[in-house]
Design an enzyme around this catalytic site. Sequence first.
Site, mmCIF file in Angstrom:
data_model
loop_
_atom_site.group_PDB
_atom_site.id
_atom_site.type_symbol
_atom_site.label_atom_id
_atom_site.label_comp_id
_atom_site.label_asym_id
_atom_site.label_seq_id
_atom_site.Cartn_x
_atom_site.Cartn_y
_atom_site.Cartn_z
ATOM 1 N N ASP A 58 0.856 -1.186 0.000
ATOM 2 C CA ASP A 58 0.000 0.000 0.000
ATOM 3 C C ASP A 58 0.888 1.231 0.000
ATOM 4 O O ASP A 58 2.023 1.191 0.502
ATOM 5 C CB ASP A 58 -0.894 0.049 1.250
ATOM 6 N N LYS B 297 -9.014 -9.083 -2.559
ATOM 7 C CA LYS B 297 -10.344 -9.661 -2.759
ATOM 8 C C LYS B 297 -10.784 -9.567 -4.211
ATOM 9 O O LYS B 297 -11.389 -10.497 -4.749
ATOM 10 C CB LYS B 297 -11.373 -9.031 -1.821
ATOM 11 N N GLN C 268 -9.130 -12.311 -6.065
ATOM 12 C CA GLN C 268 -9.764 -13.598 -5.780
ATOM 13 C C GLN C 268 -11.104 -13.721 -6.505
ATOM 14 O O GLN C 268 -11.422 -14.783 -7.056
ATOM 15 C CB GLN C 268 -9.932 -13.755 -4.269
#
Length: 374
Positions: free
Chosen positions: A158, A306, A309
């Site tokens: 990040d 996410k 995924q």
Amino acid sequence: MTGQSAAKPQPVHAEGHRVLIISRHDYRTRRRASVHFVARHMAQQGHQVTFMSIGYSWLSRLRGDSRADLFDRANAWEQVDGLQAYLWRSAWHPVKLPVSGKVESWLYSKWARNRCTALDEAAGAADIIIVESGIAPVLLKRIRAVAPSARIVYRATDLLSTAGVPECIEDMLWQSEADIDLIVVVARSMLPHFEAFSCPKLFIPHGVDTALLNQATDSPYATKRNAVTVGSMLFDAGAIRTLALARPEFTFHTIGSPKSVFPTNVIQHDEMPFAQTLPYLQHADVGIAAYQRAAAAAYLADSSLKLLQYKAIGLPAVCPDFAVGDHALRFGYRPDHPQEMVEAFDRALNAGRSPVASKDWSDVAAKLVEASLG
């Protein structure tokens, strides 16, 4: 996952390297971040991996820290999944307070000098030291002092400003430029941020756990139509609230997200191991990545775990426009535009599934070690 106490990391296999990972995460928590997958696969590939979790003290118990249940296991090595894990529980650590930047910087500098023999010994023995973004950059100069020959890699998962890290840590990162041998970013759009650093910069994207994602599971849902979101970073509870009110025939599931007040068709789940989370993704109709807008957050189009995924299993996703990128199964909206959120949700619902082949974490781990060695 099993664990047993160990006095200190064991000797490395002849064919492997000694890798120290320093992170705010702890390897043993239910919450899974990219660093957990990287560490496990490095260990499986024959490297001696030590995983040092930092930024933890008695104050953590007051702040809902995901590592709270590890309090009594801190300050001791444990062998887990073929690697050594350690949670450094210091007498105190800096937390967010209404103080000036100068005071905040002094607190972090003072904390970074606290005694931790385990950290110094692990760093001194390492061939490769991976410093994860977060608060770990405050330790860079200390690490270089005890490990003058190690290859130090700053892995930016990040940008610090986006993740809400205090500005003083960004300053310390820049002040430690000469101590860093390589910067690895997980999104191409992050590279310009580090342009002024003299060391090499490399883009190594996240992977997925291919074998686990492809496992057959039973549906965990009790209702027919379901949407799911996972995680806490920049979580936009308002977006979930908007969608739940607009589509009452759906049940919305949040997993490991900050608790909030929602309509009755929202079920809030605590954090759970990824193997337990996976069925919720596999059997959902729509995946949601409800990010708030933040500084330079466009890199989430590449780095959101996410969303990667969802992509790998072909789950249509709803996310802010800045996280869409060039991904066909992501349907974007402008934050704070409720009607656009609902329209994006409906487009995702009608898109149909289409799994996309994705790089495995084993490839990511191998490339990271290779790049770290120069």
